[in-house]
Design an enzyme around this catalytic site. Structure first.
Site, mmCIF file in Angstrom:
data_model
loop_
_atom_site.group_PDB
_atom_site.id
_atom_site.type_symbol
_atom_site.label_atom_id
_atom_site.label_comp_id
_atom_site.label_asym_id
_atom_site.label_seq_id
_atom_site.Cartn_x
_atom_site.Cartn_y
_atom_site.Cartn_z
ATOM 1 C CD GLU A 247 72.377 56.927 35.232
ATOM 2 O OE1 GLU A 247 71.165 56.817 34.986
ATOM 3 O OE2 GLU A 247 73.162 55.945 35.240
ATOM 4 C CG ASP B 278 66.596 64.906 37.131
ATOM 5 O OD1 ASP B 278 66.491 63.671 37.211
ATOM 6 O OD2 ASP B 278 66.778 65.627 38.118
ATOM 7 C CB SER C 122 62.356 61.433 30.237
ATOM 8 O OG SER C 122 63.264 61.932 31.179
ATOM 9 C CE1 TYR D 84 59.893 56.867 32.186
ATOM 10 C CE2 TYR D 84 62.177 57.117 31.492
ATOM 11 C CZ TYR D 84 60.961 57.675 31.822
ATOM 12 O OH TYR D 84 60.809 59.048 31.789
ATOM 13 C CG ASP E 116 56.984 60.748 35.777
ATOM 14 O OD1 ASP E 116 56.966 60.583 37.015
ATOM 15 O OD2 ASP E 116 57.811 61.469 35.208
ATOM 16 N NE ARG F 268 60.635 57.554 28.325
ATOM 17 C CZ ARG F 268 61.790 57.072 27.903
ATOM 18 N NH1 ARG F 268 61.997 55.769 27.864
ATOM 19 N NH2 ARG F 268 62.752 57.882 27.489
ATOM 20 C CG ASP F 269 58.469 62.821 30.448
ATOM 21 O OD1 ASP F 269 57.660 63.126 31.334
ATOM 22 O OD2 ASP F 269 59.611 63.294 30.391
#
Length: 459
Positions: A412, A414, A196, A184, A236, A189-190
């Site tokens: 953990e 979000d 994230s 990841y 994702d 990213r995201d």
């Protein structure tokens, strides 16, 4: 997250002189569908990554065009006997190894390795719970295996520590182990959210940095060929390419995502990592209109990577809340006949098979113990009322599903509810999101306590 993609086609109105332009250092210079410059600025050269992406990297005095190099390396083949009387053949080469995957479910006959990091988080959290009954339940979570997320390159060296520990446990117990990881760290990213956002950006050497990240994971795994590794690949990312290309950041990241995932598949395949590409969940790609384009995307990437033999299938419901099999549809699912993960998987599986993609699945049920708690299906951030769900098992009741797993380590966070934070996402401020919440990835004590209390089945 759930808007249908609108892929904008650009008219071919580019003047002829643009073809003579050069791409800047770290810019794209080739790949399937690429219509821009194929030469690089002075001081860099166009380096082939995979069919989707070539990039201008420093180190050449003159601009060049894309080239592909294939290297053949000497190999050594070793055959070992596995539990049950089967054999595993491993072919060693530089820089990696190529092996033949076992037929059937890779989870069967293996013990899931417990993440020491998550166990320590859980034990510390349990120490802050005063009720004796709830404390005992909380402590039991430390004995439930979860995936470990490698979300920054600095964490890659930790993988070797876990693999060494698993290898030691194997030798002392005679039981084969699986270490479960999440890959990841894609650049940008995201792309359709903010909570994230990662460490790499496409504009700043992101794809090359990502390949280094993959190489470092591979280097750790290569040292412990006796330990089986199962990986979820990039939560994702590919789902965003099915539905969110109308988001500029996703559209701009499309080529890098494909290139990065292709590279990950190819390199992890060399060291025998069983891979499940992330496929969103029933409320994302499970809508009937999204099924065919999703199957086509997964199959296309799989084939472009050379149909890696250790790509086992897809992971669904990662860090989400959907039931594996809902007794009745949640009202938020109205309009979608695929209202739980089983319906989604049963609908997508045959489409994948027809496209030549291996139709096997793992399903995250780590936080899916309680249903009918969201106001909208797209609400994903620290949803209030959630509880730990079905424990990891290979008894799934569905031949397409290899295992129920816990990919998201419960507790953990979000994403933060602090509206002034750089990574604030509005989903984390919704009325059905537990607040106040810290930054993504940090420990959220109140949420963990709620997951314990609401666990179904009970801990």
């Amino acid at each position: 997250m759930f808007k249908f993609a609108t892929l904008l086609a650009l008219a071919s109105l580019i003047p002829a002189f643009v073809e003579a332009a050069t791409s800047p250092i770290y810019g794209q210079c080739g790949g399937t569908g690429w219509t821009g410059a194929t030469t690089c600025a002075t001081g860099s050269t166009c380096v082939y990554s995979n069919p989707y992406y070539s990039q201008c990297l420093p180190g050449a005095a003159n601009p060049t065009t894309t080239t592909t190099t294939t290297t053949t390396r000497p190999t050594t083949t070793t055959t070992t006997t596995t539990p049950g009387g089967g054999t595993t053949t491993t072919t060693t080469s530089a820089p990696g190894t190529t092996s033949t995957p076992d037929a059937g479910n890779p989870f069967v006959g293996y013990q899931l390795y417990l993440s020491p990091y998550y166990a320590a988080e859980v034990q510390a959290a349990a120490g802050n719970i005063t009720d004796a009954t709830q404390k005992a339940k909380a402590l039991s979570v430390a004995n439930i295996p979860t995936f470990t997320w490698f979300d920054v390159i600095a964490k890659t060296s930790q993988l070797g520590t876990y693999l060494a520990d698993a290898s030691s446990k194997q030798k002392s117990s005679g039981q084969k182990y699986i270490v479960q990881i999440v890959v990841y760290d894609l650049p940008d990213r995201d792309c359709a959210a903010a909570a994230s956002n990662g460490e790499f950006t496409i504009a700043n050497n992101g794809l090359a940095n990502y390949e280094t990240y993959i190489d470092q994971l591979v280097a750790q795994i290569k040292q412990y060929p006796d330990v089986r590794v199962v990986a979820v690949i990039e939560p994702d990312s590919l789902a965003n390419l099915v539905t969110n290309l109308s988001v500029a950041k996703c559209s701009n990241a499309q080529t890098a995502y494909k290139a990065g995932v292709t590279y990950a598949m190819q390199q992890l395949n060399k060291v025998g990592v069983y891979m499940y590409l992330d496929a969103g969940h029933a409320g994302w790609l499970g809508w009937p209109a999204n099924l065919t384009p999703a199957a086509q995307l997964f199959a296309s990437l799989y084939k472009s990577a050379g149909s890696p033999t250790f790509v086992r299938g897809l992971a669904t419901n990662v860090a989400n809340y959907n039931a594996l099999t809902a007794a009745t549809p949640d009202p938020i699912t109205q309009g979608n006949s695929n209202y739980d993960e089983s319906h989604y998987i049963n609908a997508l599986g045959p489409m994948l098979s027809s496209q030549g993609f291996p139709a096997h699945f793992i399903v995250d049920q780590g936080r899916a113990g309680v249903q009918n708690i969201r106001q909208q299906w797209g609400d994903w951030c620290n949803v209030a009322g959630a509880g730990f769900g079905t424990r990891p098992t290979t008894s799934t009741g569905n031949s397409l599903i290899d295992a129920i797993v816990w990919v998201k380590p419960g507790g953990e966070c979000d994403g933060t509810s602090d509206t002034s934070a750089a990574r604030y996402d509005y989903h984390c401020g919704l009325s059905d999101a537990l607040q106040p919440a810290p930054e993504a990835g940090t420990w959220f004590q109140a949420y963990f306590a709620a997951l314990v209390k609401n666990a179904n089945p009970s801990l």
